[in-house]
Scaffold this active site. Structure first.
Site, PDB file in Angstrom:
ATOM      1  N   ASP A  79      -1.266   6.975  -9.147  1.00 13.29           N
ATOM      2  CA  ASP A  79      -1.716   6.049  -8.110  1.00 13.29           C
ATOM      3  C   ASP A  79      -3.227   5.849  -8.228  1.00 13.29           C
ATOM      4  OD1 ASP A  79      -1.701   4.426  -5.907  1.00 13.29           O
ATOM      5  OD2 ASP A  79      -1.536   6.048  -4.443  1.00 13.29           O
ATOM      6  N   GLU A  80      -3.720   4.693  -7.776  1.00 16.21           N
ATOM      7  CA  GLU A  80      -5.151   4.378  -7.744  1.00 16.21           C
ATOM      8  C   GLU A  80      -5.815   4.640  -9.104  1.00 16.21           C
ATOM      9  OE1 GLU A  80      -6.285   2.840  -5.317  1.00 16.21           O
ATOM     10  OE2 GLU A  80      -5.462   3.515  -3.416  1.00 16.21           O
ATOM     11  N   GLN A  90     -10.553  -3.385  -7.013  1.00 15.79           N
ATOM     12  CA  GLN A  90     -10.932  -2.449  -5.955  1.00 15.79           C
ATOM     13  C   GLN A  90     -11.534  -1.165  -6.516  1.00 15.79           C
ATOM     14  OE1 GLN A  90      -8.445  -2.330  -2.217  1.00 15.79           O
ATOM     15  NE2 GLN A  90      -6.898  -3.235  -3.548  1.00 15.79           N
ATOM     16  N   LYS A 124       1.771  -1.522  -2.704  1.00 12.90           N
ATOM     17  CA  LYS A 124       1.826  -0.654  -3.880  1.00 12.90           C
ATOM     18  C   LYS A 124       2.429   0.708  -3.572  1.00 12.90           C
ATOM     19  CE  LYS A 124      -2.685   1.592  -3.628  1.00 12.90           C
ATOM     20  NZ  LYS A 124      -2.122   2.938  -3.406  1.00 12.90           N
ATOM     21  N   THR A 125       2.138   1.252  -2.392  1.00 14.31           N
ATOM     22  CA  THR A 125       2.698   2.567  -2.060  1.00 14.31           C
ATOM     23  C   THR A 125       4.215   2.495  -1.970  1.00 14.31           C
ATOM     24  OG1 THR A 125       0.682   3.105  -0.837  1.00 14.31           O
ATOM     25  CG2 THR A 125       2.610   4.474  -0.427  1.00 14.31           C
ATOM     26  N   ARG A 134      -9.801  -6.395   4.135  1.00 12.52           N
ATOM     27  CA  ARG A 134      -9.401  -5.483   5.224  1.00 12.52           C
ATOM     28  C   ARG A 134      -8.928  -6.281   6.436  1.00 12.52           C
ATOM     29  NH1 ARG A 134      -7.850  -2.278   2.341  1.00 12.52           N
ATOM     30  NH2 ARG A 134      -8.469  -3.802   0.774  1.00 12.52           N
TER      31      ARG A 134
END
Length: 780
Positions: free
Chosen positions: A245-246, A280, A57-58, A627
């Site tokens: 973002d987020e 998330q 995504k970044t 993770r």
């Protein structure tokens, strides 16, 4: 470089346009998968990018900004790009700079919600009753201000703590509520209905101080936009593109802020792109609203939705386990992670062990095995639901000699509340421990100020005795003010009582008594913050850790060995952290211990938030599993030892939600038979009490005899103990004579009328007859 300096055209490869002409493709598009490419090129109108864990995504966000800049759809100063942390903002700016060059320095509106809001407020401060030079208060200043308001309203701060009200203020501001907007049932809760008035008074005081707190940066910005349409229109014209973002972590105030700025065009045409993952959203406890991302399509009709589901991090089996668990949540938009890696990789493992100590041993052995196979410790992490779970892993690694680091906070025995509790225990075991005395003499607050502590220290130095002994000496004189003398007399009596109990009860019972009777637990109970709850859980874990020790001295010796080893700065170390701290990180091997109902999912979360709490806990499980790159190891204990008693635990309900074909189940719990397994008296740490001689002084023997002669125990008599102690102090000879003229800094001039060792009775000219220590006088 100026904000509006034109950008150089990028080098490019071949690409076919809609008109069929061959153009050169920008380098920044190389390597993007079809979904990522679509998200980068879809720059017109509202866009929701649902980016699963490890889907890049970044890269999408930064490449999208680079595309807008290089195609000259906007100048750098016309792009609003919002992140949640300064670290994320710096990383984004670095990546964009790598793609398009130094022109990224002209992006003044790339930053966090709060930094951008502060910039807007400073430009229009007068419109919200501030000056452009306003101060942003930190938490300590905020608490100090609230205490002043509580005092002005004659509100007992012990009953209604300032920190509790600060938490309420933060919650109201996160919801975008001005004082006039707070529902009465919310404001009436605090201080018998005075919460609303305190909010009004607090905001008025901030204006008088030309100050704003952290929550005001967004709240006042929202008010600015709502009350000044011309100002809002200015920013509508300024920002041609908005990127967030987020987005799943945004709270109500951040949502309102964004909605206002996005109103420059009809909702279906707004150039706003939000990137996030509803699966998330794990910060509901601090105000995050997962509904913000869930309703994006209704907020912006016709919005395009692109799902990034191609994972570049984990194996197929790990992704299958995570996707299967999260599918049990009802409140989600829905996506399924997959990978192009042909092989499924190792199965996710679930192991059930006898107890938490065996869990730590099993994980420690596995880590050593991977290390022998050549894997770096840096590539392994233990992710726990709550910080109190860390202790047993830390102690196990110290025993094994394995380096570890704790991320997101100090190691267990370095946490403030644990150090405070240990200071009480050290002073009980060793009354000459001045460092422990200094730490806890006013913790919790007892009204023992710096001047009183200074007097105690000066007395201790002049008489060459420990601080606790000097305190006893001063209690027999009138040097101290009556209030401080009463407080210290009570504290000394408590330590006398605890010292006797240390020889007559188990250490874990002693620490529980001390924390309750000292007022320490009352202090934490009065603090309604999330951090306070974690501190209480850590103290419960400290008590549990002491259950295997039969003597206080044995436990303190163990702690000394634990604290002596410092591996926090090791270059190669296993990482231990909470699941909340792990978001955005990745490791080859991830261990997920403590998957038992009540621990994970957290019983408190479910009790407080019901189904919403359970779904957030499940999202935490999803975050934990994703993770892992190569392997994920889940474990649960069959038994937990609490207050000396074994209690059965059942595996987390999340275990039943794992896909059977992606998980390997092992059970090590039955290997140890009944309840005889564990530490107890046979623990290797239980050694002779190194502080045994402390209790052999005449004063302590008399104190014990005093206590043992009382039916049913109970506290020591203060007078009896002071008499016992005076034996140790009275053998000193005085340097003064009867009738001698002396001077005392507080009481003035006087004449010595009686001498008792180092204590003098003096007839002062103005203060009358007082008994003082000779170290506080000089010859007159």
């Amino acid at each position: 470089m100026a904000e509006n300096t034109p950008l150089p055209r990028p080098q490019a490869g071949p690409i076919t346009s809609q008109l069929g002409r061959q153009q050169r493709e920008p380098d920044y598009l190389n390597g993007l998968n079809p979904e990522q490419r679509d998200a980068v090129l879809s720059v017109d109108g509202p866009l929701l990018v649902l980016a699963g864990a490890g889907t890049g995504k970044t890269r999408v966000l930064t490449t999208r900004i680079a595309h807008i800049l290089t195609t000259k759809r906007a100048w750098p100063s016309e792009i609003l790009s919002v992140t949640f942390t300064n670290k994320a903002a710096r990383e984004m700016k670095d990546r964009i700079g790598h793609l398009v060059g130094s022109s990224v320095e002209g992006m003044p509106w790339l930053g966090t919600f709060h930094s951008i809001s502060a910039r807007i407020l400073r430009k229009h401060a007068e419109l919200v009753d501030l000056k452009s030079s306003f101060t942003i208060l930190d938490t300590d200043d905020q608490i100090r201000l609230i205490k002043q308001l509580l005092e002005a309203e004659n509100i007992d701060e012990k009953r209604w703590p300032a920190r509790q009200f600060a938490g309420m203020l933060d919650a109201w501001k996160n919801r975008g509520l001005l004082p006039k907007d707070v529902p009465s049932h919310d404001s009436d809760y605090f201080a018998n209905g005075k919460g609303g008035k305190l909010y009004y008074d607090y905001q008025a005081r901030l204006k008088a101080l030309n100050a704003a707190d952290f929550g005001d940066l967004l709240l006042e910005c929202i008010r600015l936009f709502r009350e000044n349409p011309d100002v809002l229109a200015e920013y509508h014209r300024k920002f041609k593109f908005m990127l967030v973002d987020e987005y799943q972590d945004s709270n109500t105030a951040q949502y309102l802020w964004l909605r206002l700025l996005a109103q420059g065009k009809p909702a279906s045409e707004a150039n706003i792109c939000v990137v996030g993952d509803d699966d998330q959203s794990i910060y509901g406890w601090r105000g995050a609203e997962v509904d913000n991302i869930l309703r994006f399509e209704s907020d912006f009709p016709g919005a395009k939705v692109i799902k990034l589901e191609r994972n570049y991090r984990s194996t197929a089996n790990i992704l299958k386990a995570a996707s299967t668990i999260i599918a049990f949540n009802e409140g989600r938009l829905g996506k399924t992670l997959f990978t192009d890696i042909a092989e499924g990789g190792e199965l996710v493992s679930f192991t059930q062990v006898y107890d938490s100590e065996e869990e730590a041993r099993t994980i420690g052995d596995e880590i050593e095995q991977y290390q022998r196979q050549g894997e770096d410790l840096n590539s392994m992490a233990i992710l726990v639901r709550a910080s109190f779970q860390m202790r047993e892993f830390e102690e196990r690694f110290i025993t094994l000699g394995v380096n570890y680091r704790v991320v997101g906070g100090p190691r267990f025995y370095e946490r403030k509340e644990i150090r405070d509790a240990l200071a009480y225990l050290r002073l009980v075991a060793q009354p000459a421990d001045d460092l422990a005395f200094e730490r806890i003499v006013n913790v919790p607050k007892r009204g023992i100020g710096d001047s009183t502590v200074k007097m105690l220290m000066e007395t201790a130095r002049s008489m060459n005795m420990p601080l606790l002994s000097a305190t006893r000496a001063l209690l027999e004189t009138e040097e101290l003010k009556p209030k401080q003398r009463t407080t210290l007399r009570s504290l000394v009596a408590q330590f006398d009582d605890w010292a006797w109990r240390a020889e007559n009860m188990q250490p874990y019972q002693l620490v529980e008594n001390i924390l309750e009777e000292s007022g320490y637990m009352d202090m934490l109970n009065a603090d309604k913050s999330v951090e306070s709850q974690g501190r209480k859980e850590n103290l419960k874990e400290l008590s549990r850790a002491m259950e295997e020790f039969d003597s206080l001295g044995g436990f303190l010796e163990h702690i000394a060995l634990v604290m002596d080893r410092d591996s926090a700065d090791a270059s190669d170390a296993v990482t231990i952290m909470t699941l909340h701290s792990a978001k955005g990180l990745e490791y080859n091997t991830v261990f997920l211990p403590g998957w038992e109902d009540g621990t994970f999912p957290s019983q408190r979360s479910m009790d407080e938030s019901g189904r919403a709490g359970l779904e957030e806990e499940r999202r935490l499980a999803y975050v934990g599993i994703t993770r892992g790159r190569k392997r994920v190891r889940i474990s649960a204990a069959q038994n937990r030892r609490i207050h000396g008693l074994w209690q059965s635990a059942i595996p987390s309900r999340f275990i039943d939600e794992l896909p059977p074909d992606a998980v390997e189940v092992t059970d090590k719990g039955s290997a140890y038979g009944g309840y005889g397994y564990g530490g107890g008296a046979s623990s290797r740490f239980n050694k002779a009490d190194p502080f045994e001689s402390v209790y052999e002084t005449p004063g302590w023997k008399r104190a014990r005899a005093n206590q043992e002669s009382r039916k049913g125990g109970g506290p020591l008599t203060i007078e009896g103990e002071l008499v016992a102690r005076s034996v140790d102090l009275g053998g000193q000879s005085s340097g003064y004579a009867l009738g001698e003229r002396v001077f005392h800094l507080k009481f003035g001039y006087g004449e010595v009328t009686h001498i008792e060792g180092n204590k003098l009775t003096i007839d002062f000219e103005k203060a009358g007859t007082k008994k003082v220590l000779e170290s506080f006088i000089r010859k007159g």
